[in-house]
Every structure is written in structure tokens, then in C-alpha cells.
Design a protein around this motif. Structure first.
Motif, mmCIF file in Angstrom:
data_model
loop_
_atom_site.group_PDB
_atom_site.id
_atom_site.type_symbol
_atom_site.label_atom_id
_atom_site.label_comp_id
_atom_site.label_asym_id
_atom_site.label_seq_id
_atom_site.Cartn_x
_atom_site.Cartn_y
_atom_site.Cartn_z
ATOM 1 N N LEU B 236 -67.658 74.534 -31.442
ATOM 2 C CA LEU B 236 -67.596 75.578 -30.416
ATOM 3 C C LEU B 236 -68.492 75.264 -29.218
ATOM 4 O O LEU B 236 -68.096 75.440 -28.069
ATOM 5 C CB LEU B 236 -67.973 76.927 -31.031
ATOM 6 C CG LEU B 236 -66.997 77.431 -32.107
ATOM 7 C CD1 LEU B 236 -67.606 78.613 -32.853
ATOM 8 C CD2 LEU B 236 -65.660 77.821 -31.495
ATOM 9 N N ARG B 237 -69.698 74.805 -29.489
ATOM 10 C CA ARG B 237 -70.592 74.473 -28.368
ATOM 11 C C ARG B 237 -70.007 73.321 -27.555
ATOM 12 O O ARG B 237 -70.072 73.330 -26.319
ATOM 13 C CB ARG B 237 -71.990 74.129 -28.863
ATOM 14 C CG ARG B 237 -72.923 73.697 -27.723
ATOM 15 C CD ARG B 237 -74.399 73.767 -28.073
ATOM 16 N NE ARG B 237 -74.898 75.132 -28.060
ATOM 17 C CZ ARG B 237 -75.350 75.793 -29.130
ATOM 18 N NH1 ARG B 237 -75.380 75.209 -30.309
ATOM 19 N NH2 ARG B 237 -75.766 77.036 -29.027
ATOM 20 N N GLY B 238 -69.419 72.351 -28.248
ATOM 21 C CA GLY B 238 -68.767 71.246 -27.551
ATOM 22 C C GLY B 238 -67.665 71.740 -26.617
ATOM 23 O O GLY B 238 -67.527 71.253 -25.490
ATOM 24 N N TRP B 239 -66.916 72.738 -27.080
ATOM 25 C CA TRP B 239 -65.845 73.287 -26.237
ATOM 26 C C TRP B 239 -66.403 74.076 -25.058
ATOM 27 O O TRP B 239 -65.895 73.998 -23.943
ATOM 28 C CB TRP B 239 -64.901 74.153 -27.079
ATOM 29 C CG TRP B 239 -63.815 73.308 -27.657
ATOM 30 C CD1 TRP B 239 -63.758 72.777 -28.908
ATOM 31 C CD2 TRP B 239 -62.641 72.862 -26.964
ATOM 32 N NE1 TRP B 239 -62.616 72.020 -29.045
ATOM 33 C CE2 TRP B 239 -61.913 72.067 -27.874
ATOM 34 C CE3 TRP B 239 -62.134 73.058 -25.682
ATOM 35 C CZ2 TRP B 239 -60.710 71.469 -27.531
ATOM 36 C CZ3 TRP B 239 -60.930 72.460 -25.338
ATOM 37 C CH2 TRP B 239 -60.237 71.674 -26.254
ATOM 38 N N ARG B 240 -67.484 74.832 -25.302
ATOM 39 C CA ARG B 240 -68.089 75.589 -24.194
ATOM 40 C C ARG B 240 -68.616 74.619 -23.146
ATOM 41 O O ARG B 240 -68.421 74.809 -21.938
ATOM 42 C CB ARG B 240 -69.208 76.496 -24.734
ATOM 43 C CG ARG B 240 -69.571 77.651 -23.801
ATOM 44 C CD ARG B 240 -70.753 77.324 -22.928
ATOM 45 N NE ARG B 240 -71.900 76.928 -23.729
ATOM 46 C CZ ARG B 240 -72.839 76.108 -23.299
ATOM 47 N NH1 ARG B 240 -72.772 75.571 -22.086
ATOM 48 N NH2 ARG B 240 -73.856 75.773 -24.086
ATOM 49 N N GLU B 241 -69.252 73.553 -23.606
ATOM 50 C CA GLU B 241 -69.754 72.559 -22.656
ATOM 51 C C GLU B 241 -68.598 71.867 -21.920
ATOM 52 O O GLU B 241 -68.722 71.485 -20.758
ATOM 53 C CB GLU B 241 -70.622 71.533 -23.383
ATOM 54 C CG GLU B 241 -71.939 72.136 -23.895
ATOM 55 C CD GLU B 241 -72.738 71.214 -24.810
ATOM 56 O OE1 GLU B 241 -73.883 71.550 -25.129
ATOM 57 O OE2 GLU B 241 -72.190 70.155 -25.224
ATOM 58 N N ARG B 242 -67.483 71.721 -22.624
ATOM 59 C CA ARG B 242 -66.316 71.064 -22.018
ATOM 60 C C ARG B 242 -65.740 71.916 -20.887
ATOM 61 O O ARG B 242 -65.438 71.389 -19.810
ATOM 62 C CB ARG B 242 -65.275 70.830 -23.112
ATOM 63 C CG ARG B 242 -64.052 70.089 -22.681
ATOM 64 C CD ARG B 242 -63.243 69.695 -23.903
ATOM 65 N NE ARG B 242 -63.909 68.644 -24.669
ATOM 66 C CZ ARG B 242 -64.074 68.657 -25.998
ATOM 67 N NH1 ARG B 242 -63.618 69.680 -26.713
ATOM 68 N NH2 ARG B 242 -64.668 67.659 -26.603
ATOM 69 N N VAL B 243 -65.563 73.208 -21.124
ATOM 70 C CA VAL B 243 -65.027 74.047 -20.034
ATOM 71 C C VAL B 243 -66.053 74.144 -18.900
ATOM 72 O O VAL B 243 -65.680 74.139 -17.723
ATOM 73 C CB VAL B 243 -64.579 75.458 -20.487
ATOM 74 C CG1 VAL B 243 -63.404 75.370 -21.457
ATOM 75 C CG2 VAL B 243 -65.704 76.258 -21.090
ATOM 76 N N ASP B 244 -67.323 74.212 -19.251
ATOM 77 C CA ASP B 244 -68.360 74.215 -18.201
ATOM 78 C C ASP B 244 -68.290 72.919 -17.394
ATOM 79 O O ASP B 244 -68.354 72.931 -16.157
ATOM 80 C CB ASP B 244 -69.754 74.346 -18.815
ATOM 81 C CG ASP B 244 -70.024 75.772 -19.299
ATOM 82 O OD1 ASP B 244 -69.141 76.641 -19.133
ATOM 83 O OD2 ASP B 244 -71.113 75.998 -19.856
ATOM 84 N N GLU B 275 -75.591 86.889 -32.646
ATOM 85 C CA GLU B 275 -76.383 85.854 -33.331
ATOM 86 C C GLU B 275 -75.588 84.545 -33.418
ATOM 87 O O GLU B 275 -76.106 83.465 -33.112
ATOM 88 C CB GLU B 275 -76.779 86.391 -34.717
ATOM 89 C CG GLU B 275 -77.766 85.528 -35.486
ATOM 90 C CD GLU B 275 -77.066 84.504 -36.372
ATOM 91 O OE1 GLU B 275 -77.554 83.357 -36.451
ATOM 92 O OE2 GLU B 275 -76.028 84.845 -36.976
ATOM 93 N N ARG B 276 -74.322 84.657 -33.814
ATOM 94 C CA ARG B 276 -73.502 83.448 -33.953
ATOM 95 C C ARG B 276 -73.222 82.801 -32.592
ATOM 96 O O ARG B 276 -73.216 81.581 -32.469
ATOM 97 C CB ARG B 276 -72.167 83.783 -34.642
ATOM 98 C CG ARG B 276 -72.304 84.320 -36.051
ATOM 99 C CD ARG B 276 -72.912 83.294 -36.997
ATOM 100 N NE ARG B 276 -72.853 83.765 -38.357
ATOM 101 C CZ ARG B 276 -71.869 83.482 -39.220
ATOM 102 N NH1 ARG B 276 -70.878 82.709 -38.853
ATOM 103 N NH2 ARG B 276 -71.883 83.961 -40.449
ATOM 104 N N TYR B 277 -72.970 83.638 -31.615
ATOM 105 C CA TYR B 277 -72.713 83.123 -30.264
ATOM 106 C C TYR B 277 -73.921 82.312 -29.771
ATOM 107 O O TYR B 277 -73.781 81.207 -29.255
ATOM 108 C CB TYR B 277 -72.425 84.291 -29.326
ATOM 109 C CG TYR B 277 -72.330 83.916 -27.870
ATOM 110 C CD1 TYR B 277 -71.151 83.424 -27.328
ATOM 111 C CD2 TYR B 277 -73.429 84.051 -27.018
ATOM 112 C CE1 TYR B 277 -71.057 83.084 -25.983
ATOM 113 C CE2 TYR B 277 -73.351 83.706 -25.679
ATOM 114 C CZ TYR B 277 -72.168 83.223 -25.170
ATOM 115 O OH TYR B 277 -72.092 82.871 -23.839
ATOM 116 N N THR B 278 -75.092 82.873 -29.978
ATOM 117 C CA THR B 278 -76.312 82.206 -29.526
ATOM 118 C C THR B 278 -76.503 80.874 -30.255
ATOM 119 O O THR B 278 -76.847 79.856 -29.666
ATOM 120 C CB THR B 278 -77.525 83.126 -29.785
ATOM 121 O OG1 THR B 278 -77.275 84.393 -29.147
ATOM 122 C CG2 THR B 278 -78.801 82.515 -29.249
#
Lengths: 282, 282
Positions: B236-244, B275-278
Motif C-alpha cells: 500500500l505504501r508503495g502504491w501511495r508513493e507511486r501515485v504521489d 492506525e493502519r493508514y499511518t
């Protein structure tokens, strides 16, 4: 019906054993021969149980060709010990395929190990395993057939989800060593699959063509919900013409995982498959 | 917690209403505001029931921004009467989005009509509908956000299965009129999705970014099996960084369809999401 004389239009039809798994191997051999079907796809577990040599003799004596053996694969473990065990198991699968005189061993890649979120890395481990196994298989007259499964299986069964991905891996090896499986159930939705079918065909890499229809709702676990030919939304004849157009001339293997078919009389199911195949595929 | 002052790190977090559908709209507004969440994604049915203007006022008074309205779409019927009805319904959805002051209406394309085996033709009907609706939406300050759903929904829910397909359609229209949704649950398996995310971002077409995790086994019907953030195999973090990295700076909308979450106390679920989002996304 004597072996070798196929009813017109059934020359390419192969019945995958799992489609009529209510049948024992002798029942499969007798039932297919009686229906005028000349070839079958087999699965490892029932062949091992019956004995590889004995199964090979049974098929030969029934005038049946074995079009594929399902299945090797499951290459995605990270631990060296598990990876070594997977390679050993696949060498055994290759030996079994050779024993059955089939040139095609179908491979399902394996899913993501628990806790692993790196699907690209897992696909790379599939390629690494093939680099070990492809020469071993080639020496025994067996071609590895990498099968892309529908993306709904990507996490727990097969990290190779599209024909494009399968070809990207297969093309690292000689075409006579590693081919791909084109299965309508897994690929029907993909707008890029037709182009990749042409790409696979041009290189002589279509090692196996399997057909099943797509029906909904999908059952829990999504493994056993495949549709009888003509019951779903897949343009099966279009797909058969597509692989033919790509230069494929091999068997058309009917592989349907369906409790509804397994609950019925095997001969009745095979008769229905012949009728549906003729109407929707052949 | 006063509106407008977000706890650090939660500035982009939006909670999609369906994730906590045990809550009424007032409960959602109060619960999100109390938890320090500044935005929500809403669904048409509960908004219609509550009243569009009243819902808009409720959100405004609670200091909440509406990041998207789910959903319009279902464009794949063949009959002219059904197609006209779908367009009317989507004009209503656009009006509702405008009434809620959200600039984003999420569209799910629709599946194959019964008996239809031409998925390329069905995708073309989606594009035709957009050509009618995009100008209507633009006049009202609403952008249509075409959402590719996982290929397992291709037959009965959404013939647009990949980000590449969604972009192929969206790119026929100005970027300010038609964008796409990047949802990790639907796209995580696709090796081509990262390149298409870059393509979408470069053109300013990422209209909505939604996150959910992928867990198995899938339930019957495969609709309600999405995973809480961190419970599955998606990076998930990889995907958030990808869209960013593609230039997206908008909200991160948590949309999880899960009976397990719905059975729990809403405030507890929202606290867990934070908590999970963070830990896994932000």
C-alpha cells in the motif's frame, strides 16, 4: 468406435481429466475412446496413484494421446529448502510427463508467500526456477508450458496473471523449451491477450490451448466455478480462431472445474462436451 | 477536535462511507470529525435517502470535504431505452455530486449484458456514454472518474478491468472532464499498472486514489472480501508513493467492503483505519 478414426470435427478435441474427475483412469480411457475422443489431458495425482507406466500403457492401449500433464510449478517460495524441494518435485513431474509420452507439462507459478508483498520479485523466482528446469525437461522431450491464471488467483495460486507476463518470462528461454498456455477462462477479459496470442503463436510458443466458459456468481474460493462451454460470456469460437490464426494447430483441451459436472454421469458429461464443443468451439 | 485542524499525517485521509456503512450519515459526519478526519467519500443511495442538500449542509457544518460520490455508470446495455435511462440516471448522479460540492463522480462501467460475448463492443458503449455525459458534468464542475475494477468483475459489473483500458477511454476526452480511479484492490496484481499510473498522473487524470488490501479466500460473489489496510498482500505504501510520484496530491480514500468491519463499532473501525493508514499508507 475404433481408435484412430475420429468423428469428423472432433480431431482436435482433448478432454482434460479434471473435467470428468468422477471417472477413474480406466473409466476415462474407456469413456473417451467410446465417445470417439482421441486425446486427454491428465493430472499428476491420479496418474501417480495408478502408476505412471501403467497409465501410459492404458492410454496407449485405448488409442489415446496424452496432450498435457497438469501440473508442475509453485516456484515462489523464498526459503532455499522449499525452493529445492519445488525443483525436485518438478523434476519428478517432468519424468512423469516423459513417461506418459506427452510433450507438455503445464506449470502454475505459485502465489505470494505469506507476508510477501513483492509480486515482481515472486515472478522473478518463477523465471529462476525455469532456468534450472527447462534444460532438464528438454533432455526428456518435454516442454514446460507456463500458464497465466486469472488475476483473482494472483495472491494465493499464481503470480503470473496475463499472457503478456507469461511470455515475458517464457521468452528468456528457447521456444522449444518453454511455451505458454492459452486458457480462455483465464484470459477472456484481457484486451491485450489477442495481441499476445499472436506474439506467442508467431514464436511457436502456444504449448497448450484450453477452453472453459466464464459464469457468475463465482463460488467461495473462486476455484470451482468454471462454466460448461456455451454457458457463459466467452467468445470461445473467436478464441479458437484466434489461436489458429496465430499458427496453432494443436489440441483443444476442455478443462472445466465444476462440481455440477462432477455430480453427473461421466458419459453424459462427455456427450454434452462433444455437443457444446461442436456448437461453440470447433 | 475542531474542523480544519487535522492530526499530523491525516491531512489526506478520506473515509469512504461504505467502509463504515453501519453508520448513518450524521453518525459518519460526527464520527469522522471527532476522529480528526477531514474528508469522506459518499454513496448515492444513503445521500438520496437523507436528502442531497441536507447531506451537503451536514458535511459542511461538520467541517468535512466530500472527496467523491460513488457511483454512476452501468453504461453497457444494448437497448436504446435502457441506455437512455442510464444516461438520465447519470445526469442525476452528476447533479447530486454538484450538490455535494464534490468534483469527482466515480463511474463503474457495467458488465456484459446477458447473452453478450462482445466485451470490446461493451467497452465502446462506455465511451459513447461518456461522450454524452462529460460535457454535462463539466458544466456543473464535476469530473467523471472512470474506475477499472478487478478482472473478476468483468462479466457482471465492470468491463473496464485495467488502468490501461480506463485511460484508453478517458483519453478521448479532456483531462478536466474525464479522469480515472486508481484503487489498489483492483490494480495491485497488474505489472502494467505502474506505467499507466505514471501516464495518468502526467496528464493530470488521477481523479481519485482509493486503498484497500487484498485478502483470500475470496467470498462467494467476490464483492465483499476486501481487506483492512495491512491485512493483505498489497504494497500500500508503495502504491501511495507511486501515485504521489506521478504528481497526484489529492486525498487517499479508504474504501473497504467488509462484513467483518461492518459488524464492529464504527468509531473503533475508524480508529483502526487511522492506525493502519499511518502504519501502512501515509
Amino acid at each position: 468406435m475404433s481408435a484412430g478414426v475420429r468423428p469428423q470435427g472432433l480431431e482436435r478435441l482433448s478432454v482434460n481429466q479434471e473435467t470428468v474427475k468422477q471417472w477413474s483412469l480406466p473409466e476415462l480411457a474407456a469413456g473417451c475412446a467410446a465417445a470417439g475422443i482421441g486425446s486427454v489431458g491428465l493430472w499428476r495425482a491420479p496418474v501417480q496413484e495408478y502408476g505412471v507406466e501403467r497409465a501410459a500403457r492404458l492410454m496407449r492401449d485405448s488409442g489415446l494421446t496424452v496432450t498435457s500433464l497438469c501440473r508442475g510449478g509453485f516456484f515462489t517460495a523464498r526459503e532455499p529448502e522449499l525452493r529445492a524441494r519445488a525443483l525436485d518435485d518438478n523434476r519428478a513431474a517432468i519424468d512423469e510427463a516423459a513417461g506418459l509420452a506427452t510433450g507438455t507439462l503445464v506449470l502454475v507459478s505459485g502465489g505470494l508467500p505469506t507476508g510477501d508483498r513483492d509480486i515482481a520479485g515472486a515472478r522473478e523466482r518463477v523465471a529462476e526456477a525455469l532456468s534450472v528446469l527447462a534444460p532438464y525437461a528438454a533432455e526428456r522431450g518435454v516442454r514446460l508450458a507456463l500458464e497465466p491464471l486469472h488475476p483473482m488467483y494472483a495472491s494465493d495460486r499464481c503470480v503470473v496473471s496475463t499472457l503478456g507476463q507469461a511470455l515475458d518470462i517464457a521468452e528468456r528461454f528457447p521456444a522449444e523449451q518453454v511455451g505458454v498456455v492459452v486458457d480462455t477462462y483465464h484470459l477472456w477479459w484481457d484486451d491485450l491477450a489477442p495481441a499476445h496470442t499472436a506474439r506467442a503463436g508467431a514464436a511457436g510458443r502456444i504449448a497448450c490451448f484450453q477452453v472453459a466458459d466464464w459464469v457468475t456468481p463465482l463460488p467461495e474460493g473462486v476455484l470451482l466455478g468454471r462454466g460448461q462451454l456455451g454457458d457463459g460470456c466467452v467468445d470461445l469460437r473467436g478464441w479458437r480462431e484466434r489461436v489458429d490464426g496465430a499458427g496453432y494447430t494443436g489440441p483443444v483441451e476442455v478443462e472445466i472445474f465444476s462440481p455440477a459436472l462432477w455430480a453427473r454421469d461421466g458419459a453424459e458429461v462427455v456427450a454434452e462436451i462433444i455437443e457444446r464443443y461442436t456448437r461453440h468451439v470447433g
